[in-house]
Write an enzyme that holds these catalytic residues in place. Structure first.
Site, short mmCIF file in Angstrom:
data_model
loop_
_atom_site.label_atom_id
_atom_site.label_comp_id
_atom_site.label_asym_id
_atom_site.label_seq_id
_atom_site.Cartn_x
_atom_site.Cartn_y
_atom_site.Cartn_z
N ARG A 43 0.86 -1.20 0.00
CA ARG A 43 0.00 0.00 0.00
C ARG A 43 0.89 1.24 0.00
O ARG A 43 1.12 1.88 1.01
CB ARG A 43 -0.90 -0.02 1.23
CG ARG A 43 -1.85 1.18 1.31
CD ARG A 43 -2.75 1.08 2.53
NE ARG A 43 -3.63 2.23 2.65
CZ ARG A 43 -3.31 3.37 3.28
NH1 ARG A 43 -2.10 3.51 3.86
NH2 ARG A 43 -4.17 4.38 3.33
N SER A 114 -13.12 -3.06 0.84
CA SER A 114 -13.37 -2.41 2.14
C SER A 114 -14.86 -2.15 2.29
O SER A 114 -15.50 -1.67 1.35
CB SER A 114 -12.66 -1.05 2.20
OG SER A 114 -11.32 -1.20 1.93
N LYS A 143 -4.26 6.12 8.35
CA LYS A 143 -4.96 6.46 7.11
C LYS A 143 -5.63 7.80 7.32
O LYS A 143 -6.56 7.92 8.13
CB LYS A 143 -5.99 5.39 6.77
CG LYS A 143 -6.89 5.68 5.56
CD LYS A 143 -7.79 4.49 5.26
CE LYS A 143 -9.00 4.84 4.42
NZ LYS A 143 -8.66 5.27 3.05
C1 LIG Z 1 -7.39 -5.23 4.24
C2 LIG Z 1 -7.74 -3.82 3.94
N1 LIG Z 1 -8.92 -3.31 4.39
C3 LIG Z 1 -9.24 -2.02 4.12
C4 LIG Z 1 -8.36 -1.21 3.38
C5 LIG Z 1 -8.74 0.23 3.04
O1 LIG Z 1 -8.92 0.34 1.65
P1 LIG Z 1 -9.48 1.73 1.06
O2 LIG Z 1 -10.78 2.05 1.73
O3 LIG Z 1 -9.48 1.64 -0.41
O4 LIG Z 1 -8.41 2.81 1.53
P2 LIG Z 1 -6.86 2.88 1.10
O5 LIG Z 1 -6.15 1.76 1.83
O6 LIG Z 1 -6.79 2.71 -0.38
O7 LIG Z 1 -6.40 4.26 1.57
C6 LIG Z 1 -7.16 -1.77 2.94
N2 LIG Z 1 -6.27 -1.02 2.22
N3 LIG Z 1 -6.86 -3.06 3.22
C1 LIG Z 2 -5.44 1.11 5.43
C2 LIG Z 2 -6.57 1.31 6.37
N1 LIG Z 2 -7.87 1.08 6.00
C3 LIG Z 2 -8.72 1.32 6.98
C4 LIG Z 2 -10.19 1.16 6.85
O1 LIG Z 2 -10.91 1.55 7.81
O2 LIG Z 2 -10.62 0.63 5.81
S1 LIG Z 2 -7.97 1.86 8.41
C5 LIG Z 2 -6.44 1.76 7.67
C6 LIG Z 2 -5.18 2.10 8.39
C7 LIG Z 2 -4.73 0.96 9.27
O3 LIG Z 2 -3.50 1.32 9.92
P1 LIG Z 2 -3.20 0.93 11.43
O4 LIG Z 2 -3.17 -0.59 11.50
O5 LIG Z 2 -1.84 1.53 11.69
O6 LIG Z 2 -4.29 1.53 12.27
#
Ligand SMILES: Cc1ncc(COP(=O)(O)OP(=O)(O)O)c(N)n1
Ligand SMILES: Cc1nc(C(=O)O)sc1CCOP(=O)(O)O
Ligand SMILES: [Mg+2]
Length: 208
Positions: A43, A114, A143
């Protein structure tokens, strides 16, 4: 890949880009893989992330590590990286390329989606999706555009509606609360900072 096998493969799902790493991203992934992560998501996005050729080159190094250790390699967002990095699949959110288009483009790849709320769950073609990423379960600063935390009740709600879909929780998950996410019915936990910011990456992975 069969649902049950994929569910097992998603047990310890490390999500990372170089922008998340205080150490070298290649070294960080090597430590995480050796400690037992079961899946990895590249990512590379947001402030401080690589782009273009440098992103592709880092992706190739990380892909190689996952191949050597039989760890699932998933691309975040970037459809055009799936082929050059020979990824096992892609993860998209509600605002990314549609699952319908992805399924036509890459019928044999793993597609993760997601889902943050009931509206998204009802509007999404879940029958075309291999796994769901539910979150943010807890609050997260990783995020920048994360929605408000939904809590473990959201895991229970999805599990209730879809008893057998491979399901991971994501968002603020760490070694102290991962157990709650699993007990709520998730097949795995997806984490960024619980690993990238860990004092001891090996211990962090083993305790998830
Ligand atoms: C395993 C997993 N779950 C949720 C996310 C979040 O995806 P998204 O809502 O497209 O946001 P970004 O990661 O693209 O900023 C994820 N990456 N992985
Ligand atoms: C990549 C991402 N997606 C989210 C969602 O809610 O779909 S939260 C998130 C960030 C996760 O980072 P951390 O494990 O450091 O909290
Ligand atoms: Mg996305």
């Amino acid at each position: 890949m069969h649902k049950a096998m994929l569910a097992k493969k998603l047990r310890k799902y490390f999500v990372m880009g170089s922008q998340n790493c205080s150490l070298d991203p290649v070294e960080t992934l090597k430590l995480a893989v050796e400690a037992g992560i079961t899946a990895f998501q590249f990512r590379e996005k947001g402030v401080g992330s690589l782009t273009g050729e440098k992103k592709l080159e880092l992706g190739k190094k990380l892909r190689e590590i996952c191949l050597e250790h039989n760890v699932l390699f998933i691309i975040n967002d970037d459809v055009d990286l799936v082929k050059p990095l020979e990824a096992d699949g892609i993860h998209v959110g509600q605002e990314d390329v549609s699952v319908n288009d992805l399924r036509k483009l890459m019928p044999e790849k793993i597609i993760g989606l997601s889902v943050s709320n009931r509206f998204e769950l009802e509007q999404s073609p879940i029958h075309l999706v291999d796994y769901v990423g539910a979150g943010p379960i807890f609050s997260t600063t990783t995020k920048s555009d994360a929605k408000a935390p939904v809590g473990i009740e959201w895991i229970k709600a999805i599990r209730n509606e879809y008893p057998s879909i491979p399901l991971v929780g994501i968002g603020g998950i760490n070694t102290t609360n991962a157990g709650q996410v699993m007990s709520a019915g998730a097949d795995g936990v997806a984490v960024i900072s619980a690993i990238t910011k860990a004092e001891n990456i090996e211990k962090a992975v083993k305790n998830l």
